[in-house]
Design a protein around this motif. Structure first.
Motif, mmCIF file in Angstrom:
data_model
loop_
_atom_site.group_PDB
_atom_site.id
_atom_site.type_symbol
_atom_site.label_atom_id
_atom_site.label_comp_id
_atom_site.label_asym_id
_atom_site.label_seq_id
_atom_site.Cartn_x
_atom_site.Cartn_y
_atom_site.Cartn_z
ATOM 1 N N ARG A 260 0.809 -1.214 0.000
ATOM 2 C CA ARG A 260 0.000 0.000 0.000
ATOM 3 C C ARG A 260 0.842 1.263 0.000
ATOM 4 N N GLY A 261 2.081 1.165 0.505
ATOM 5 C CA GLY A 261 2.953 2.336 0.458
ATOM 6 C C GLY A 261 3.257 2.772 -0.965
ATOM 7 N N PRO A 262 3.767 1.866 -1.828
ATOM 8 C CA PRO A 262 3.974 2.233 -3.223
ATOM 9 C C PRO A 262 2.678 2.448 -4.008
ATOM 10 N N ALA A 263 1.573 1.804 -3.613
ATOM 11 C CA ALA A 263 0.336 1.911 -4.378
ATOM 12 C C ALA A 263 -0.304 3.283 -4.252
ATOM 13 N N THR A 264 -0.106 3.941 -3.128
ATOM 14 C CA THR A 264 -0.558 5.320 -2.919
ATOM 15 C C THR A 264 0.623 6.099 -2.382
ATOM 16 N N ARG A 265 0.917 7.206 -3.003
ATOM 17 C CA ARG A 265 2.109 7.950 -2.583
ATOM 18 C C ARG A 265 1.807 8.812 -1.363
ATOM 19 N N TYR A 266 2.447 8.467 -0.245
ATOM 20 C CA TYR A 266 2.357 9.257 0.974
ATOM 21 C C TYR A 266 3.618 10.091 1.198
ATOM 22 N N ASP A 267 4.716 9.757 0.507
ATOM 23 C CA ASP A 267 6.002 10.394 0.746
ATOM 24 C C ASP A 267 6.067 11.756 0.060
ATOM 25 N N LYS A 268 6.651 12.711 0.749
ATOM 26 C CA LYS A 268 6.778 14.050 0.181
ATOM 27 C C LYS A 268 7.913 14.144 -0.831
ATOM 28 N N THR A 269 8.992 13.408 -0.617
ATOM 29 C CA THR A 269 10.178 13.580 -1.452
ATOM 30 C C THR A 269 10.311 12.458 -2.478
ATOM 31 N N HIS A 270 10.971 12.801 -3.566
ATOM 32 C CA HIS A 270 11.266 11.845 -4.629
ATOM 33 C C HIS A 270 12.084 10.677 -4.087
ATOM 34 N N GLU A 271 13.086 10.966 -3.240
ATOM 35 C CA GLU A 271 13.984 9.920 -2.733
ATOM 36 C C GLU A 271 13.238 8.899 -1.878
ATOM 37 N N SER A 272 12.318 9.370 -1.029
ATOM 38 C CA SER A 272 11.608 8.455 -0.142
ATOM 39 C C SER A 272 10.655 7.555 -0.913
ATOM 40 N N TYR A 273 9.943 8.125 -1.887
ATOM 41 C CA TYR A 273 9.019 7.278 -2.641
ATOM 42 C C TYR A 273 9.772 6.301 -3.537
ATOM 43 N N LEU A 274 10.887 6.746 -4.128
ATOM 44 C CA LEU A 274 11.700 5.834 -4.927
ATOM 45 C C LEU A 274 12.221 4.687 -4.068
ATOM 46 N N ALA A 275 12.593 4.985 -2.817
ATOM 47 C CA ALA A 275 13.064 3.934 -1.908
ATOM 48 C C ALA A 275 11.955 2.947 -1.595
ATOM 49 N N ALA A 276 10.713 3.426 -1.471
ATOM 50 C CA ALA A 276 9.599 2.530 -1.194
ATOM 51 C C ALA A 276 9.412 1.521 -2.328
ATOM 52 N N VAL A 277 9.505 1.987 -3.574
ATOM 53 C CA VAL A 277 9.393 1.079 -4.720
ATOM 54 C C VAL A 277 10.590 0.133 -4.764
ATOM 55 N N THR A 278 11.771 0.659 -4.416
ATOM 56 C CA THR A 278 12.987 -0.148 -4.463
ATOM 57 C C THR A 278 12.971 -1.260 -3.418
ATOM 58 N N ILE A 279 12.392 -0.996 -2.230
ATOM 59 C CA ILE A 279 12.324 -2.014 -1.186
ATOM 60 C C ILE A 279 11.393 -3.153 -1.603
ATOM 61 N N ALA A 280 10.300 -2.819 -2.243
ATOM 62 C CA ALA A 280 9.360 -3.858 -2.663
ATOM 63 C C ALA A 280 9.926 -4.730 -3.767
ATOM 64 N N SER A 281 10.806 -4.169 -4.600
ATOM 65 C CA SER A 281 11.296 -4.895 -5.783
ATOM 66 C C SER A 281 12.137 -6.124 -5.455
ATOM 67 N N PRO A 282 13.088 -6.077 -4.477
ATOM 68 C CA PRO A 282 13.877 -7.283 -4.204
ATOM 69 C C PRO A 282 13.054 -8.506 -3.840
ATOM 70 N N LEU A 283 11.938 -8.294 -3.158
ATOM 71 C CA LEU A 283 11.118 -9.446 -2.736
ATOM 72 C C LEU A 283 10.427 -10.095 -3.929
ATOM 73 N N LEU A 284 10.318 -9.373 -5.051
ATOM 74 C CA LEU A 284 9.815 -9.986 -6.278
ATOM 75 C C LEU A 284 10.890 -10.846 -6.927
ATOM 76 N N TRP A 285 12.161 -10.587 -6.598
ATOM 77 C CA TRP A 285 13.278 -11.350 -7.173
ATOM 78 C C TRP A 285 13.632 -12.568 -6.339
ATOM 79 N N ILE A 286 13.368 -12.520 -5.034
ATOM 80 C CA ILE A 286 13.797 -13.628 -4.155
ATOM 81 C C ILE A 286 12.920 -14.853 -4.393
#
Length: 286
Positions: A260-286
């Motif tokens: 839900r974090g990446p699905a709706t953007r709650y983060d104010k900064t570009h860096e924080s929202y990009l990190a949210a998408v980046t954290i979810a991505s590794p679990l798709l690879w494992i």
């Protein structure tokens, strides 16, 4: 002894992979909070879309969780973890280099609106990838995934950005390091995309790089080519059977938006929202 895994926490198998990729705590200063507990708290917050202050106390202080999340987002820890996982998969021959490219709109919550500062200058780095589209302020995630629907590269833009204008940036974000010597792999074997990416500039870009592509023409382009007759040359090659494989990118977005974090953007900064998408991505690879 196996740890008790609660809902929205990392499994033992996921932690076994991620633990060896996280930075060491070093020896100087006070010992930091347990990495697994902290990462579970970060994952819980991003999966549920809750405020940091509402993270359960079993994960420790919410200030510690947010500070660690912010630090790892800025120093590239999350990006390094994702690159390392891709490198291991590529070394094992487990990446399908027939890739699909597309984008998805993410609505910005009212808590994220404060990230849009200053006058509109056209510089989306200044307004943190927030753009005003028909549905209000939003962010667009432009993503390329491999043939199994796992993210290879992604960039953010305002929600009002045209997909074609970000295509080369998405392709430039693909960089899979080699486990041994050699430069990272940046060029796929084939690219599949929908009509939104049908343009001479994109087709020329792919031909210069020696990358095959399957992109259908828009109806107005077909009509214009027919009107110009033989001067326009042959139509671009299009294989319907290959194009059917484009749905993997839609499935990739569906899996990412289960968070839900990446699905709706709650983060104010570009860096924080990009990190949210980046954290979810590794679990798709494992």
């Amino acid at each position: 002894m196996l740890a008790v895994v609660r809902r929205h926490e990392l499994s033992d198998a996921e932690w076994a992979v991620l633990s060896r990729l996280l930075p060491s705590s070093g020896t100087a200063g006070r010992p930091r909070s347990d990495d697994r507990v902290v990462l579970n708290g970060i994952v819980w917050e991003l999966r549920t879309g809750s405020a940091w202050r509402d993270v359960p106390e079993r994960y420790g202080s919410w200030q510690t969780l947010y500070t660690r999340f912010h630090r790892w987002a800025l120093d590239g820890t999350f990006s390094h973890t994702l690159r390392a996982l891709r490198a291991e998969k590529d070394a094992a021959g487990n990446i399908q280099w027939v890739i699909s490219v597309d984008s998805t709109i993410v609505r910005a919550h009212q808590h994220a609106v404060g990230g849009k500062r200053g006058r509109s200058t056209g510089d989306e780095a200044g307004d943190h990838a927030l753009g005003r589209s028909r549905g209000g302020l939003s962010t667009k995630v432009h993503l390329a995934c491999d043939g199994l629907g796992r993210p290879l590269g992604f960039v953010l833009s305002g929600g009002n950005a045209n997909d074609r204008t970000r295509f080369e940036q998405v392709m430039g974000s693909i960089s899979v390091p080699r486990v041994g010597p050699g430069r990272p792999r940046t060029r796929p074997d084939h690219v599949i995309a929908d009509k939104g990416y049908s343009s001479r500039k994109i087709r020329s870009y792919l031909r210069r790089r020696g990358v095959g592509h399957t992109i259908p023409e828009r109806s107005d382009q077909i009509l214009g080519r027919l009107n110009r007759g033989t001067r326009e040359g042959r139509p671009p090659c299009f294989e319907r059977g290959v194009y059917r494989r484009r749905n993997v990118v839609e499935r990739c977005f569906n899996r990412l938006k289960q968070w839900r974090g990446p699905a709706t953007r709650y983060d104010k900064t570009h860096e924080s929202y990009l990190a949210a998408v980046t954290i979810a991505s590794p679990l798709l690879w494992i």
